[in-house]
Structure formats: structure tokens, C-alpha cells
Design an enzyme around this catalytic site. Structure first.
Site, mmCIF file in Angstrom:
data_model
loop_
_atom_site.group_PDB
_atom_site.id
_atom_site.type_symbol
_atom_site.label_atom_id
_atom_site.label_comp_id
_atom_site.label_asym_id
_atom_site.label_seq_id
_atom_site.Cartn_x
_atom_site.Cartn_y
_atom_site.Cartn_z
ATOM 1 C CE LYS A 226 -4.335 -1.949 1.489
ATOM 2 N NZ LYS A 226 -5.412 -1.996 2.502
ATOM 3 N NE ARG A 261 -7.649 -8.368 0.686
ATOM 4 C CZ ARG A 261 -7.216 -7.572 -0.284
ATOM 5 N NH1 ARG A 261 -6.214 -6.720 -0.039
ATOM 6 N NH2 ARG A 261 -7.761 -7.607 -1.484
HETATM 7 N N1 HH2 Z 1 -10.388 -6.736 4.539
HETATM 8 C C1 HH2 Z 1 -9.679 -6.013 3.651
HETATM 9 N N2 HH2 Z 1 -9.993 -6.037 2.341
HETATM 10 C C2 HH2 Z 1 -9.283 -5.290 1.451
HETATM 11 N N3 HH2 Z 1 -9.631 -5.301 0.140
HETATM 12 C C3 HH2 Z 1 -8.924 -4.543 -0.759
HETATM 13 C C4 HH2 Z 1 -7.841 -3.798 -0.332
HETATM 14 C C5 HH2 Z 1 -7.099 -2.984 -1.332
HETATM 15 O O1 HH2 Z 1 -5.986 -3.700 -1.761
HETATM 16 P P1 HH2 Z 1 -5.948 -4.516 -3.139
HETATM 17 O O2 HH2 Z 1 -7.031 -5.517 -3.184
HETATM 18 O O3 HH2 Z 1 -4.585 -5.008 -3.326
HETATM 19 O O4 HH2 Z 1 -6.185 -3.394 -4.238
HETATM 20 P P2 HH2 Z 1 -7.484 -3.031 -5.053
HETATM 21 O O5 HH2 Z 1 -8.536 -2.651 -4.061
HETATM 22 O O6 HH2 Z 1 -7.033 -1.911 -5.942
HETATM 23 O O7 HH2 Z 1 -7.864 -4.278 -5.842
HETATM 24 N N4 HH2 Z 1 -7.452 -3.772 0.965
HETATM 25 C C6 HH2 Z 1 -8.184 -4.506 1.882
HETATM 26 C C7 HH2 Z 1 -7.854 -4.516 3.284
HETATM 27 O O8 HH2 Z 1 -6.905 -3.848 3.753
HETATM 28 N N5 HH2 Z 1 -8.624 -5.275 4.114
#
Ligand code: HH2
Length: 287
Positions: A226, A261
Site C-alpha cells: 500500500k 492479507r
Molecule cells: N479486509 C480487507 N480487504 C481489502 N480489500 C482490498 C484492499 C485494497 O488492496 P488490493 O485488493 O490489493 O487493491 P485493489 O482494491 O485496488 O484491488 N485492501 C483490503 C484490506 O486492507 N482489508
């Protein structure tokens, strides 16, 4: 100290919480902030999910809508088109629990019907119908804190006391979930790193994450690749933030997070093995 459940029953697939567990991220999206487009076909997403399991992922989180700052909403039909085939294939081809990263009740219901055994809701069941869906489906659900909406949450995040305000929010969402019929044994909390928070807010929450153990449910930490990791390390490209992400998740585990995660499963699994070896050393006897 706190009677946190020793396991999560994810639709028949049990996730033991005897040690921190690694949740591998499978984004079936064209625009996720760190791996957008890398796995946005069914075949690519399934292959990536199987690869993460081979690297040691204890469960997989399937997402069909990017929630990065400034992201555009995805219609429910499109989200279903993206995630359902992937969940069906991975549920059939691997034994690990499958989580669905969505806040839409219709996607929750279809995903569980397709084989998902956990709901990961960044809106903490605040969308209309989400509480009823979670209660009906009877699987673990992650309640995450977010200030604002993904489209604008990073504009001017502000708190008087970020720890107290996030704690209050999660307490209230847990209460609403249990009032709606979600069993407490199915609840997981998440401080929502990067969701309406500055790097200072994120690091304060990480430093004090043990404060949330009194809620009596497992905690998930999601700092992987992040922006805050990038700011602290100077790593512009998300794929270059592996070491910083592993460090942050190791600290989260040491302060009580039971679910991590992550995008980089192998590196995280390696770090946890070293930590576990040190953690296994008995404390010196105090005579
Ligand atoms: N429970 C939980 N769910 C999440 N889902 C998405 C993201 C964002 O990260 P990522 O999926 O890598 O990116 P994007 O939302 O652009 O797909 N972060 C979280 C988090 O910190 N906690």
C-alpha cells in the site's frame, strides 16, 4: 486473556487460528492498484490462486472491484461475471477456504453459492441488504473500517483519535452484525489500513493494534504494497514494496493479527516461519 475463537469454519473448510494465517489476494480486476490486469481472466486468476496456495497461502481472497483511492464503482453484473467462475474453479481445485472481497449482498450470496466460505466486506455490512445476507449465509465475515468512500477517502482523512474512533466503529458494526443474526464466532475485524487514513494514521493503528484484541474476535491486517509502505520506503512501484509489506505484516502478527492479507505470499510465509521459530523458544524460568 481474550476468548478469541481458535478457528473459523468457512463453509465447511476450517481455518485454524493456532498461528497467523496468510490470505492470498486474487484480484480479478483490470485496475487494482498493485496488480491490476495481471489476473483479469478466469484462467489467469485461477492459475494465480493456485500459485499462491502452492506458496503457502492458507486462504484466498477473490476480488472483482478495485477499492483503491479514486476507483470507479463496478456494476453488480460485471462483478459477478469476473468473480463467480474463478470462485467455482478455485473451490473445486484447492482445499483452502475462499473469501469473496465484496460489499454487494448479491455478490456475497452468489459467491457463497459458488463455493466461497468467507465474506470480506470493506464496508462492514453497511450496504442495504448486507447484514441480512451475512446472517443468512452463516459464514465468517470481515468487518473493515473505512472513513468515507474509495473515490474520495484519501482527500483529507482526519481523526481526533484514530484508535478510539476506529475501535468505536468496529464495536458498533459488530453489535449491528450480531443483532442481525451473525454469530460472533463468525466475526473478524480489520482496521482498514489505507482506507481514509494517512500514513501517520496507519502507523498509529499498526503500533496500537493490540488495543483491538478486547473485541474478542480475530483481527485481519491488510497493508500489502500500500501507499503508506511506499511513502515510508520511497518505493514508487507497488511491486517493489515487498520487504516493507512483510515487515508491516510481521509487526501486525506480533501485535495480534491472525489473518494477513497479502500479495506476496511466499515472502510472508518465510518471514512467519522465522518468527515462529523465535516465538517457540521458551521463556526463561523465573525462580
Ligand atoms: N479486509 C480487507 N480487504 C481489502 N480489500 C482490498 C484492499 C485494497 O488492496 P488490493 O485488493 O490489493 O487493491 P485493489 O482494491 O485496488 O484491488 N485492501 C483490503 C484490506 O486492507 N482489508
Amino acid at each position: 486473556m481474550f476468548d478469541i475463537s481458535p478457528q473459523l469454519d468457512c463453509g465447511g473448510r476450517v481455518l485454524r487460528l493456532d498461528r497467523p494465517r496468510v490470505m492470498g489476494i486474487v484480484n480479478v480486476t483490470p485496475d487494482s492498484f498493485s496488480d491490476g490486469g495481471a489476473h483479469d481472466t478466469v484462467e489467469a486468476a485461477v492459475a494465480h490462486g493456485l500459485q499462491l496456495v502452492a506458496e503457502g497461502a492458507d486462504l484466498l481472497d477473490i476480488g472483482g472491484e478495485s477499492t483503491r483511492p479514486g476507483s470507479a464503482p463496478v456494476p453488480v453484473e460485471e462483478e459477478l461475471r469476473r468473480v463467480i467462475p474463478v470462485i467455482e474453479r478455485l473451490a473445486a481445485e484447492t482445499a483452502v477456504p475462499i473469501s469473496i472481497d465484496t460489499f454487494k449482498p448479491a455478490v456475497m450470496r452468489a459467491a457463497v453459492a459458488a463455493g466461497a466460505g468467507m465474506i470480506n466486506d470493506i464496508h462492514a455490512l453497511r450496504q442495504p441488504g448486507a447484514l441480512d445476507a451475512a446472517a443468512d449465509l452463516g459464514v465468517p465475515v470481515v468487518l473493515m473500517h473505512m472513513q468515507g468512500e474509495p473515490g474520495s477517502m484519501q482527500d483529507t482523512p482526519h481523526y481526533h483519535d484514530v484508535v478510539a474512533e476506529v475501535h468505536r466503529f468496529l464495536t458498533e458494526r459488530m453489535f449491528q452484525a450480531e443483532m442481525a443474526g451473525v454469530a460472533k464466532k463468525h466475526l473478524v475485524i480489520d482496521l482498514g489500513f489505507g482506507f481514509g487514513k494517512t500514513t501517520e494514521h496507519n502507523m498509529t493503528l499498526l503500533a496500537r493494534s493490540a488495543r483491538f484484541l478486547d473485541l474478542g474476535v480475530p483481527m485481519l491486517a491488510g497493508l500489502s504494497r500500500k501507499r503508506s509502505i511506499g511513502e515510508l520506503t520511497g518505493r514508487e512501484q507497488p511491486r517493489d514494496r515487498v520487504a516493507g509489506s512483510v515487515a508491516a505484516h510481521l509487526i501486525a502478527a506480533q501485535r495480534g493479527a491472525m489473518l494477513l492479507r497479502v500479495h506476496d505470499v511466499a515472502a510472508t510465509v518465510d518471514a512467519l516461519k522465522v518468527w515462529a521459530a523465535v516465538d517457540a523458544v521458551p521463556m526463561p524460568r523465573v525462580d
